[in-house]
Design a protein around this motif. Structure first.
Motif, PDB file in Angstrom:
ATOM      1  N   ASP A  34     -11.241   6.511  -0.552  1.00 51.04           N
ATOM      2  CA  ASP A  34      -9.792   6.891   0.340  1.00 51.04           C
ATOM      3  C   ASP A  34      -9.273   7.646   1.145  1.00 51.04           C
ATOM      4  O   ASP A  34      -9.835   8.478   0.687  1.00 51.04           O
ATOM      5  CB  ASP A  34      -9.285   5.893  -0.775  1.00 51.04           C
ATOM      6  N   ARG A  91     -11.721   2.544   1.709  1.00 51.24           N
ATOM      7  CA  ARG A  91     -12.818   2.439   2.218  1.00 51.24           C
ATOM      8  C   ARG A  91     -14.320   2.886   1.757  1.00 51.24           C
ATOM      9  O   ARG A  91     -13.895   2.752  -0.003  1.00 51.24           O
ATOM     10  CB  ARG A  91     -12.787   3.253   3.889  1.00 51.24           C
ATOM     11  N   SER A 133      -6.041   9.081   3.615  1.00 52.26           N
ATOM     12  CA  SER A 133      -4.812   9.560   4.228  1.00 52.26           C
ATOM     13  C   SER A 133      -4.799  10.446   5.072  1.00 52.26           C
ATOM     14  O   SER A 133      -5.508  11.389   4.843  1.00 52.26           O
ATOM     15  CB  SER A 133      -3.767   9.224   3.230  1.00 52.26           C
ATOM     16  N   SER A 160      -7.111   4.268  12.497  1.00 51.18           N
ATOM     17  CA  SER A 160      -7.774   3.755  11.589  1.00 51.18           C
ATOM     18  C   SER A 160      -7.133   3.393  10.601  1.00 51.18           C
ATOM     19  O   SER A 160      -7.359   1.615  10.288  1.00 51.18           O
ATOM     20  CB  SER A 160      -8.873   4.808  11.000  1.00 51.18           C
ATOM     21  N   MET A 161      -5.762   3.809  10.090  1.00 47.79           N
ATOM     22  CA  MET A 161      -5.212   3.547   9.158  1.00 47.79           C
ATOM     23  C   MET A 161      -4.405   2.042   9.350  1.00 47.79           C
ATOM     24  O   MET A 161      -4.223   0.698   9.346  1.00 47.79           O
ATOM     25  CB  MET A 161      -4.360   4.465   8.479  1.00 47.79           C
ATOM     26  N   GLY A 194       0.391  -1.634   0.121  1.00 49.79           N
ATOM     27  CA  GLY A 194      -0.442  -0.102  -0.007  1.00 49.79           C
ATOM     28  C   GLY A 194       0.922   1.020   0.080  1.00 49.79           C
ATOM     29  O   GLY A 194       0.504   2.837  -0.184  1.00 49.79           O
ATOM     30  N   ARG A 213      -2.185   4.922   1.736  1.00 48.89           N
ATOM     31  CA  ARG A 213      -3.883   5.356   1.937  1.00 48.89           C
ATOM     32  C   ARG A 213      -4.512   4.030   2.532  1.00 48.89           C
ATOM     33  O   ARG A 213      -4.302   2.702   1.838  1.00 48.89           O
ATOM     34  CB  ARG A 213      -4.349   5.707   0.511  1.00 48.89           C
ATOM     35  N   GLU A 214      -5.870   4.223   2.752  1.00 47.50           N
ATOM     36  CA  GLU A 214      -6.785   2.985   3.480  1.00 47.50           C
ATOM     37  C   GLU A 214      -7.884   3.307   2.760  1.00 47.50           C
ATOM     38  O   GLU A 214      -8.024   4.443   2.241  1.00 47.50           O
ATOM     39  CB  GLU A 214      -7.461   3.288   5.377  1.00 47.50           C
ATOM     40  N   HIS A 220      -6.806  -0.720  10.128  1.00 47.32           N
ATOM     41  CA  HIS A 220      -6.689  -1.412   8.907  1.00 47.32           C
ATOM     42  C   HIS A 220      -5.433  -2.548   7.999  1.00 47.32           C
ATOM     43  O   HIS A 220      -5.682  -3.481   7.755  1.00 47.32           O
ATOM     44  CB  HIS A 220      -6.669  -0.359   7.538  1.00 47.32           C
ATOM     45  N   TYR A 221      -4.575  -1.600   8.217  1.00 48.66           N
ATOM     46  CA  TYR A 221      -3.069  -2.605   8.162  1.00 48.66           C
ATOM     47  C   TYR A 221      -2.179  -3.217   8.561  1.00 48.66           C
ATOM     48  O   TYR A 221      -2.160  -5.204   7.989  1.00 48.66           O
ATOM     49  CB  TYR A 221      -1.624  -1.507   7.160  1.00 48.66           C
TER      50      TYR A 221
END
Length: 126
Positions: A59, A40, A61, A119-120, A25, A37-38, A123-124
């Protein structure tokens, strides 16, 4: 093999998987974006010229977002984007295409930055 050994190996594997997801990513040299970036799909709103407009955050960031909205916005327009975990964030439209709107966060507060980073991370690193 004991259950503890298996659990440890599974934890190590999940950590490696999370590291790979993170590496994939990361922005590449040819990428104009500077931040991870995430992806979503959050339903949200943004405010422009006193109007509230429905949008979807595609998305996110720590530097900006890509949103989809049925509302014409021009580059350099100032908006306020509602990010579910961070609240309202001031943003500037970098570019608007038929696919969506790219915005950059010009002045983001520490609590908002931390909320987006958390949050990111979630996610990762699962």
């Amino acid at each position: 093999m004991s259950e503890d050994t298996v659990a440890s190996q599974v934890a190590d594997l999940l950590h490696e998987l999370a590291a790979l997801r993170l590496l994939i990513g990361l922005p590449q040299d040819r990428d104009r974006r500077r931040h991870l970036r995430e992806p979503r799909r959050d339903i949200s709103i943004f405010r422009i010229d006193g109007k509230e407009v429905d949008c979807a955050i595609e998305d996110l960031s720590i530097g900006g977002a890509f949103i989809i909205a049925d509302w014409p916005v021009k580059p350099d327009a100032e908006i306020e984007l509602n990010i579910p975990e961070a609240g309202n964030v001031a943003a500037r439209v970098v570019c608007s295409t038929e696919n969506g709107v790219h915005v950059q966060f010009d002045s983001i507060g520490d609590p908002q930055l931390i909320a987006i980073a958390n949050s990111m991370r979630a996610h990762y690193i699962k």
